[in-house]
Write a protein that holds these residues in place. Structure first.
Motif, mmCIF file in Angstrom:
data_model
loop_
_atom_site.group_PDB
_atom_site.id
_atom_site.type_symbol
_atom_site.label_atom_id
_atom_site.label_comp_id
_atom_site.label_asym_id
_atom_site.label_seq_id
_atom_site.Cartn_x
_atom_site.Cartn_y
_atom_site.Cartn_z
ATOM 1 N N THR A 48 -6.676 3.506 5.217
ATOM 2 C CA THR A 48 -5.814 2.390 4.819
ATOM 3 C C THR A 48 -5.046 1.829 6.009
ATOM 4 O OG1 THR A 48 -4.094 3.987 4.200
ATOM 5 C CG2 THR A 48 -5.527 3.189 2.451
ATOM 6 N N CYS A 57 -4.800 -4.887 6.775
ATOM 7 C CA CYS A 57 -5.597 -4.619 5.586
ATOM 8 C C CYS A 57 -5.193 -5.605 4.501
ATOM 9 C CB CYS A 57 -5.361 -3.180 5.125
ATOM 10 S SG CYS A 57 -6.351 -2.679 3.728
ATOM 11 N N CYS A 69 -6.409 -3.540 -1.478
ATOM 12 C CA CYS A 69 -6.717 -2.112 -1.412
ATOM 13 C C CYS A 69 -8.167 -1.882 -0.989
ATOM 14 C CB CYS A 69 -6.466 -1.458 -2.772
ATOM 15 S SG CYS A 69 -6.923 0.286 -2.835
ATOM 16 N N CYS A 110 -1.585 8.456 -2.424
ATOM 17 C CA CYS A 110 -2.285 7.554 -3.347
ATOM 18 C C CYS A 110 -3.013 8.349 -4.424
ATOM 19 C CB CYS A 110 -3.295 6.697 -2.587
ATOM 20 S SG CYS A 110 -4.257 5.598 -3.676
ATOM 21 N N CYS A 137 -2.798 -2.468 -4.731
ATOM 22 C CA CYS A 137 -2.255 -1.118 -4.842
ATOM 23 C C CYS A 137 -1.992 -0.766 -6.303
ATOM 24 C CB CYS A 137 -0.964 -1.002 -4.031
ATOM 25 S SG CYS A 137 -0.257 0.663 -4.011
ATOM 26 N N ARG A 139 0.404 3.316 3.323
ATOM 27 C CA ARG A 139 1.033 2.780 4.533
ATOM 28 C C ARG A 139 2.541 2.622 4.374
ATOM 29 N NH1 ARG A 139 -3.082 -1.049 4.048
ATOM 30 N NH2 ARG A 139 -1.506 -2.625 3.618
ATOM 31 N N CYS A 175 0.868 -1.181 0.000
ATOM 32 C CA CYS A 175 0.000 0.000 0.000
ATOM 33 C C CYS A 175 0.899 1.224 0.000
ATOM 34 C CB CYS A 175 -0.901 -0.006 1.230
ATOM 35 S SG CYS A 175 -1.841 1.535 1.452
#
Length: 320
Positions: A292, A296, A299, A261, A312, A245, A242
């Motif tokens: 996020t 997790c 996505c 993002c 991602c 993150r 991600c």
């Protein structure tokens, strides 16, 4: 708000959206109408401050728009940034303004990405507007003549999926160093004006990823970089990665909003960070960071498609 250093991130490059002006209004753009409706230019002093902040962490700055060459100080921004330890790359739709600026900036640019979504004037002009294909081709020719390394950026739409094999061959023959292929994300203008252009997950696997994986370039200097998009068991897919993150990406908008993002650029209220008074500040509240959080699995910002979970947007198909 917490002040952050570039060393707090795992950056290789950062993206600077230096202007909201654009000579095209592509229906499938990931930026929203509101972005283009207000003319915003990032001041050269802000660009210089961000470059100084990123120096020693990022190795490359990508200059974007809109169409970056429509910034009234585009030439100065490129040349001044290139005088720092950071390399400068730009993404253009091939505008005549970019070609006019090229003699003044070609030595300052490490590489250029030209947006071209199909190897067909009929298709490209229908998608991007009259003359879009000719602009892109003319820009490629001038980059090649000037000896500037260039790539082609291609957003794959429902209308262009049948042309993927031809696009691979076209990019290979053009002299591009890379063809960068994106799955069309229905966000921004795309959500309002081109929602029917999304390529379903199953078709993305069979008609794009498998075709790219099977393609054999005619020269060693050409590579294909294709977004995986969904959790297919292919090289390059990582359900746990991600950009938000992992802190691998930053995108600075003219307003001062800073994202990790690209899926969320349509809503500046969701930016995790803000550039203000020469510093990067972390924002509190309902931001991309809050959406996020770990743990997790895949996505959370895009829905599943036919049982395939989105991953991602920065996951790329490894074809070697």
């Amino acid at each position: 708000m917490t002040r952050l250093a570039a060393s707090d991130f795992k950056l290789e490059s950062i993206d600077l959206y230096i202007t909201s002006r654009c000579n095209r209004r592509c229906s499938y753009c990931f930026l929203p109408d509101t972005y283009f409706d207000r003319t915003q230019h990032m001041p050269p002093a802000t660009v210089a401050a961000i470059a100084a902040w990123a120096s020693g962490a990022a190795t490359e700055i990508t200059v974007l728009g809109g169409e970056p060459a429509l910034h009234p100080e585009f030439t100065a921004i490129v040349r001044d940034t290139a005088a720092t330890p950071i390399q400068v790359r730009t993404v253009t739709n091939g505008s005549r303004q970019f070609r006019a600026a090229l003699p003044a900036v070609h030595q300052a640019l490490s590489r250029v990405a030209v947006s071209l979504d199909a190897p067909s004037a009929t298709v490209v002009d229908r998608l991007r507007g009259r003359g879009a294909f000719a602009d892109a081709v003319a820009t490629v020719e001038e980059l090649r003549a000037a000896g500037v390394p260039f790539d082609l950026n291609c957003t794959v739409l429902a209308d262009t999926v049948p042309l993927v094999p031809e696009m691979l061959a076209y990019a290979d023959a053009s002299g591009a160093g890379r063809l960068n292929m994106h799955w069309f994300s229905p966000v921004g203008r795309g959500a309002l004006h081109a929602a029917d252009q999304s390529v379903p997950a199953a078709a993305w696997r069979s008609d794009v990823l498998d075709v790219v994986a099977a393609y054999r370039p005619s020269r060693q200097s050409f590579t294909v970089d294709c977004q995986v998009a969904f959790d297919f068991p292919v090289p390059g897919a990582d359900r746990g990665s991600c950009a938000v993150r992992d802190r691998t990406n930053l995108q600075f908008l003219p307003s001062g909003a800073v994202f990790a993002c690209g899926m969320l650029l349509e809503d500046e209220a969701l930016a995790a960070y803000r550039w203000q008074d020469g510093a990067l500040l972390r924002r509190a509240g309902d931001t991309e960071l809050a959406r996020t959080t770990s743990p997790c699995d895949a996505c959370p910002l895009r829905p599943e498609d036919g049982g395939h979970r989105p991953i991602c947007i920065y996951n790329r198909l490894a074809t070697v």
